[in-house]
Design a protein around this motif. Sequence first.
Motif, short mmCIF file in Angstrom:
data_model
loop_
_atom_site.label_atom_id
_atom_site.label_comp_id
_atom_site.label_asym_id
_atom_site.label_seq_id
_atom_site.Cartn_x
_atom_site.Cartn_y
_atom_site.Cartn_z
N TYR A 1 0.84 -1.21 0.00
CA TYR A 1 0.00 0.00 0.00
C TYR A 1 0.87 1.26 0.00
N PHE A 2 1.86 1.31 0.94
CA PHE A 2 2.69 2.51 1.05
C PHE A 2 3.71 2.60 -0.09
N ARG A 3 4.06 1.46 -0.71
CA ARG A 3 4.95 1.50 -1.86
C ARG A 3 4.29 2.24 -3.02
N LYS A 4 3.00 2.02 -3.20
CA LYS A 4 2.27 2.73 -4.25
C LYS A 4 2.24 4.23 -3.97
N ILE A 5 1.98 4.59 -2.70
CA ILE A 5 1.97 6.01 -2.33
C ILE A 5 3.36 6.62 -2.52
N TYR A 6 4.40 5.86 -2.11
CA TYR A 6 5.78 6.35 -2.26
C TYR A 6 6.12 6.56 -3.74
N LYS A 7 5.68 5.65 -4.60
CA LYS A 7 5.94 5.78 -6.03
C LYS A 7 5.28 7.04 -6.59
N ASP A 8 4.05 7.31 -6.12
CA ASP A 8 3.35 8.52 -6.58
C ASP A 8 4.09 9.78 -6.11
N ILE A 9 4.55 9.76 -4.84
CA ILE A 9 5.27 10.93 -4.30
C ILE A 9 6.59 11.12 -5.05
N LYS A 10 7.31 10.03 -5.29
CA LYS A 10 8.57 10.13 -6.04
C LYS A 10 8.32 10.61 -7.47
N ASP A 11 7.23 10.15 -8.06
CA ASP A 11 6.88 10.58 -9.41
C ASP A 11 6.64 12.09 -9.45
N MET A 12 5.92 12.60 -8.45
CA MET A 12 5.65 14.04 -8.39
C MET A 12 6.94 14.82 -8.11
N THR A 13 7.82 14.26 -7.24
CA THR A 13 9.09 14.92 -6.94
C THR A 13 9.96 15.01 -8.19
N ASP A 14 10.04 13.92 -8.96
CA ASP A 14 10.81 13.93 -10.20
C ASP A 14 10.23 14.92 -11.21
N TYR A 15 8.91 15.00 -11.25
CA TYR A 15 8.25 15.94 -12.17
C TYR A 15 8.61 17.38 -11.82
N VAL A 16 8.54 17.71 -10.51
CA VAL A 16 8.86 19.08 -10.07
C VAL A 16 10.33 19.39 -10.35
N TYR A 17 11.21 18.42 -10.06
CA TYR A 17 12.65 18.65 -10.26
C TYR A 17 12.95 18.87 -11.74
N ASN A 18 12.45 18.00 -12.60
CA ASN A 18 12.73 18.13 -14.03
C ASN A 18 12.10 19.39 -14.61
N SER A 19 10.92 19.74 -14.11
CA SER A 19 10.27 20.96 -14.60
C SER A 19 11.08 22.20 -14.21
N SER A 20 11.61 22.20 -12.96
CA SER A 20 12.42 23.34 -12.51
C SER A 20 13.74 23.45 -13.28
N GLU A 21 14.25 22.29 -13.75
CA GLU A 21 15.49 22.29 -14.53
C GLU A 21 15.24 22.52 -16.03
N VAL B 1 7.23 32.40 -16.93
CA VAL B 1 8.66 32.50 -17.24
C VAL B 1 8.87 32.90 -18.69
N GLU B 2 8.10 32.29 -19.60
CA GLU B 2 8.19 32.64 -21.02
C GLU B 2 7.81 34.11 -21.25
N LEU B 3 6.77 34.56 -20.53
CA LEU B 3 6.35 35.96 -20.67
C LEU B 3 7.44 36.91 -20.17
N LEU B 4 8.07 36.54 -19.04
CA LEU B 4 9.15 37.38 -18.50
C LEU B 4 10.33 37.42 -19.47
N ASN B 5 10.65 36.28 -20.07
CA ASN B 5 11.76 36.25 -21.02
C ASN B 5 11.46 37.14 -22.24
N LYS B 6 10.20 37.08 -22.73
CA LYS B 6 9.82 37.93 -23.85
C LYS B 6 9.92 39.41 -23.48
N GLU B 7 9.48 39.74 -22.24
CA GLU B 7 9.55 41.14 -21.80
C GLU B 7 11.00 41.61 -21.68
N LYS B 8 11.87 40.71 -21.20
CA LYS B 8 13.28 41.08 -21.08
C LYS B 8 13.91 41.30 -22.46
#
Length: 322
Positions: A129-149, A182-189
């Motif tokens: 049960y908690f492995r599934k929750i952990y996988k979802d949390i890790k998935d969201m963490t990877d998404y946030v990290y990759n999106s920020s990069e 971010v795209e809008l700020l880049n265009k304004e700059k």
Amino acid sequence: MIRYNVEMKSFIRRFIALFFIAIVFGVATTFVNLKIIKSKVVENNQAIVGNILSKKPEMEDEIIDIITQGNSKENMDLGKEILAKYNYKDNISFENEVIINKSLKEILIINIIVISILLIFSLLLSLIYFRKIYKDIKDMTDYVYNSSEGHFYNMKNRNQEGQIGLLKTELIKMTNILKEKVELLNKEKIFLNEAISDISHQLKTPMTSLIILNDLMYEDLPKETKIEFLDKIKSQLNRMEWLVKSMLKLSKVEAKVINFEKREVKINELIKRAISPSLIPMEIKNIELKIKGNENAVYKGDMNWSSEAIVNIIKNCVEHTP
């Protein structure tokens, strides 16, 4: 809360299933324990009957009746009195009770095995049960990290039900909004850099003119020529002043320190206000301005900044008109 929480409902279903499994194991263990005690009781009765009948065979029928049909109240009370003399009572310890003593070890081993199986099963169920929750949390963490990069990452199970699914959806929406900002700020700059570069480039021309005219003023020139040079210097200074003011206004717009109003503006009144600073130069150059259109036309905007923009357009037109 539980009614609409998919994760909680799933956990409760697993818990109920585990509860029923524990009941089944408990009942099965009880039957096994009773079977062990029963076999020891039978063995003990067999030993008692054998010992008595080896000495008094004539009591076989009577003893068999007692063993198979139960004891009478009188015989039980008599047996209690006799056994009490040898400390064989209800409070006798397990070690001194033959049947229990022989069965205790086997019963304890079976109970320990059953409890261990239930604990292991519970642990495995919890880990799944908690492995599934952990996988979802890790998935969201990877998404946030990759999106920020700035890397693309495909989040798994983004359309799943429950609070985690809702969190994933909101997280995707939030990152998309941030990307757009971010795209809008880049265009304004980019726009600001291009505007400043353009203004800086335009400043070079009047600066060069001023330097040349200033050097010429040191020479022995007729008064009319010097007055002409002074007029040109004044014109170039005015142009530089306008360029610097434009750059300052752009920086204010970029810094978002200007609050644009949204009010009803009459276009006729706006044009009259914008023309006012250029009326004298227009009169000197004999420039005639004609306004055509609906005099009652209106729009929603900022009167001051709209007027400022039109003033600059008209000023440029007047200055570059021969």
